[in-house]
Design a protein around this motif. Structure first.
Motif: not given
Length: 155
Positions: A80-84
């Motif tokens: 899953r894309p990691r939050p910034s």
């Protein structure tokens, strides 16, 4: 590897049409997905991306800190894309794949304390919490989860 004109080490990332397609499919998913699921989505959309390219792209994104990764009960890795603002820890349902972000301040504080205590740097950690969500624990007509492929997750 050499340095760029600005003195930074260059990223191993070389943007290609296939890698861009993998990244976009991952961003569009909005949930934890497996490499095989991403490949199937890309293939069904008519994209000519090989499964090996999907795995390599995910590995590079993970190494560069752009993905959060959990393991399914079977051991398969889900991405899953990691939050910034940094990595997250999740509680994942072993039945339906529901994932909830959990407060892990104590874990982060402990990792920082280990850094100070041991003198190690760049400490990484993995915390995996799994269980059975309330919806799956109490089956009933209103609580039966939607059928899904084994490697898919839901939020």
């Amino acid at each position: 590897m050499g340095r760029t004109a600005t003195g930074e080490h260059p990223s191993p990332w070389r943007s290609t049409r296939q890698r861009a397609a993998v990244l976009q499919a991952l961003l569009d998913s909005g949930e934890f997905v497996s490499a095989r699921q991403l490949h199937a989505e890309l293939t069904s959309a008519g994209s000519l991306v090989g499964l090996t390219t999907v795995y390599r792209t995910l590995r590079m994104l993970e190494q560069e800190g752009h993905l959060d990764v959990v393991r399914e009960q079977s051991g398969e890795r889900l991405y899953r894309p990691r939050p910034s603002d940094g990595h997250r820890h999740y509680l994942v349902c072993r039945e339906c794949g529901l994932s909830l972000t959990v407060d892990a301040e104590a874990v982060e504080n402990w990792a920082e304390a280990m850094t100070r205590k041991t003198g190690f740097s760049d400490i990484e950690h993995v915390v995996e919490l799994t269980g059975i969500c309330d919806r799956c624990r109490r089956p009933g007509p209103e609580a039966i989860p939607e059928p899904r492929p084994r490697e898919a997750g839901c939020d």
